[in-house]
Design a protein around this motif. Structure first.
Motif, short mmCIF file in Angstrom:
data_model
loop_
_atom_site.label_atom_id
_atom_site.label_comp_id
_atom_site.label_asym_id
_atom_site.label_seq_id
_atom_site.Cartn_x
_atom_site.Cartn_y
_atom_site.Cartn_z
N ASP A 1 0.81 -1.21 0.00
CA ASP A 1 0.00 0.00 0.00
C ASP A 1 0.85 1.27 0.00
OD1 ASP A 1 -2.53 -1.32 0.09
OD2 ASP A 1 -2.14 -1.79 2.19
N LEU B 1 -3.83 -6.99 -7.04
CA LEU B 1 -4.00 -5.57 -6.73
C LEU B 1 -4.20 -4.74 -8.00
CD1 LEU B 1 -1.33 -5.06 -3.92
CD2 LEU B 1 -3.81 -5.26 -3.67
N ASP C 1 -7.09 -2.17 -8.87
CA ASP C 1 -6.78 -0.80 -9.26
C ASP C 1 -7.47 -0.39 -10.56
OD1 ASP C 1 -5.11 -0.48 -7.09
OD2 ASP C 1 -3.28 -0.90 -8.21
N GLY D 1 0.28 2.23 -4.20
CA GLY D 1 -0.61 1.96 -3.09
C GLY D 1 -2.06 1.94 -3.50
N HIS D 2 -2.93 2.33 -2.57
CA HIS D 2 -4.36 2.25 -2.83
C HIS D 2 -4.86 3.36 -3.73
CE1 HIS D 2 -4.24 5.07 0.61
NE2 HIS D 2 -5.31 5.59 0.04
N LYS E 1 -1.50 4.68 7.64
CA LYS E 1 -1.00 3.32 7.56
C LYS E 1 -0.25 2.96 8.83
CE LYS E 1 -2.16 2.40 3.29
NZ LYS E 1 -3.10 3.45 3.17
N SER F 1 -6.48 -0.30 2.85
CA SER F 1 -5.51 -1.36 3.17
C SER F 1 -5.70 -2.56 2.27
CB SER F 1 -5.65 -1.78 4.64
OG SER F 1 -6.97 -2.22 4.92
N GLY G 1 -3.80 -3.73 -0.11
CA GLY G 1 -2.60 -4.55 -0.26
C GLY G 1 -2.42 -5.52 0.88
N SER G 2 -2.54 -5.04 2.11
CA SER G 2 -2.35 -5.91 3.26
C SER G 2 -3.46 -6.94 3.38
CB SER G 2 -2.27 -5.08 4.55
OG SER G 2 -3.41 -4.26 4.70
#
Length: 450
Positions: free
Chosen positions: A67, A118, A122, A185-186, A234, A368, A370-371
């Motif tokens: 992220d 991801l 996106d 990231g997001h 984060k 979040s 990615g996590s």
């Protein structure tokens, strides 16, 4: 970068294609490795398990940075690591060295699979995400068809010859570096005219635009969105906070369950074919390819099914069909019936993989993503890792038939859980048609419930 837009989905599919080229490529070859590597039948599954162990361990590590870093900063080194480690396996002089190289290769695959998912989140909103996920599923299914056949044929040369196939990941790294967008990231790359609104809980709502203009009567502007994003800083503990959401927790569990069940067939079907029918690795590869052909058929029609039925309904149906086929495979001795059961397994397996990947992208908090996806992928590989360990124990203690029957029992339990929890998991996370936003003149978004 937008001029390369038509290449994005093929590259993402290719990344997933190679990231999943683990047990399917080597499954038919495992019986052929016993003699050259001087190892026991119950231990040979570690060639697959050590790969998945590495991905299970390192996926959360990559998720902590996913992220924050750009997608390509994380992706390209993982592609290179996977390709070189795969080639190194060809030169492994013994079983222990092979396991070390496979572990390193699994580290690269962890980042590949995470970033590929991801990028789908996106770049593709709403039902476009179902379409993208189904295309990835179709590509993976092509791998299910081609990998066993290719692995079996290459093993006719020598047991280690199939590992040369992983060298193709290296030119893929070059194409990915040149053609993919470099979103961070997001925030994503902000392409295709779509953005994502984030509500107070960090939940992503598809089908909105963040450029300050109204989209089909929905007035959501960049200022409002940025204000919400700033509220969510984060932290390394953020992956744990996502587990407080039962929907996310259950989607992550499904990642484990899917591959724990699928790898019963990936690893132990070749042993049944060799024991009961005298099949070689090449013939076992063709038999497993039947599953992939069926998954391709399912993947081409899954978007239409998702418009009629909820994600959990389709997931439960997939687990039921997969479990039924798995149990019957352990009992039958007819080649014709076995082919039909492999097709049934492919139908169920295709549903649960595509629906599972779609569900986690839909329920993952945008702040979040990615996590959260890393936790999901980590549990996928945990399932692949524990499957040969658990069912290897079953094989030694009870024989081959109970392996398939116990796998079926697990699948039926998960199917029942999906149908039981379907009502509880009705949420705003279900897809909304983009066309539905045109119906209202206010700023509310209408969501299609489960």
């Amino acid at each position: 970068m937008k001029k390369y837009e038509n290449t994005w989905l093929p590259i993402i599919c290719s990344i997933m294609f190679f990231a999943l080229a683990n047990g399917t490529l080597l499954g038919p070859v495992l019986p052929e490795m016993l003699g050259p590597l001087k190892t026991a039948e119950q231990d040979i599954g570690m060639v697959v398990a050590v790969f998945t162990l590495a991905t299970a361990l390192f996926t959360p590590v990559f998720g902590m940075f996913a992220d924050l870093l750009s997608r390509k900063t994380l992706l390209i080194p993982c592609l290179i690591l996977n390709g070189f480690a795969g080639l190194a396996c060809y030169f492994a002089p013994d079983f222990e060295t092979l396991l070390i190289f496979r572990f390193v290769q699994g580290i690269g695959a962890a980042g590949m699979l995470l970033v590929a998912m991801l990028l789908i989140g996106d770049l593709y909103p709403g039902h476009e995400r179902v379409h993208a996920t189904s295309r990835v599923g179709m590509t993976s299914a092509i791998g299910l068809v081609s990998f066993p056949v290719l692995g079996g044929l290459m093993a006719l040369k020598s047991w280690n010859f199939p590992f040369l196939f992983y060298g193709l990941v290296l030119p893929l790294a070059v194409f990915a570096a040149i053609l993919l967008p470099n979103g961070k990231g997001h925030e994503g790359p902000g392409v295709k005219g779509y953005g994502k609104k984030i509500d107070e809980k960090g939940t992503r709502l598809s089908g909105t635009e963040l450029n300050g203009t109204e989209l089909n009567g929905t007035g959501i502007n960049r200022k409002e969105n940025n204000g919400n994003e700033k509220k969510r800083k984060k932290s390394l503990l953020e992956p744990l906070s996502t587990l407080m959401d039962f929907k996310v927790l259950y989607a992550i569990f499904l990642g484990f369950a899917i591959f724990f069940l699928l790898f019963v067939i990936v690893i132990y079907l070749p042993f049944k074919l060799k024991t009961d029918f005298g099949y070689t690795s090449k013939e076992a590869g063709f038999a497993q390819g039947i599953i992939g052909i069926t998954v391709i058929f399912v993947s081409s029609r899954v978007k239409g099914l998702s418009l009629k039925y909820s994600l959990l309904s389709l997931t439960g149906a997939g687990f039921f069909l997969t479990a039924l086929a798995c149990g019957m495979i352990g009992l039958v001795n007819s080649k014709v019936v076995l082919v039909l059961l492999l097709m049934l397994f492919g139908i169920g397996g295709g549903l649960i993989q595509i629906m599972g990947d779609t569900l986690i992208l839909q329920v993952a908090p945008m702040a979040s993503m990615g996590s959260t996806v890393s936790l999901y992928n980590s549990m996928k590989y945990a399932g692949q890792t524990l499957s040969p360990v658990f069912f290897g124990f079953m094989l030694v203690r009870f024989g081959l038939k109970p392996v398939f029957l116990s796998g079926a029992g697990f699948g039926f339990v998960v199917a029942g859980m999906c149908w039981f929890l379907k009502g509880r998991l009705k949420t705003e996370h279900e897809y909304a048609h983009l066309e539905e936003h045109t119906k209202g003149k206010d700023s509310s978004l209408t969501f299609k419930n489960d």
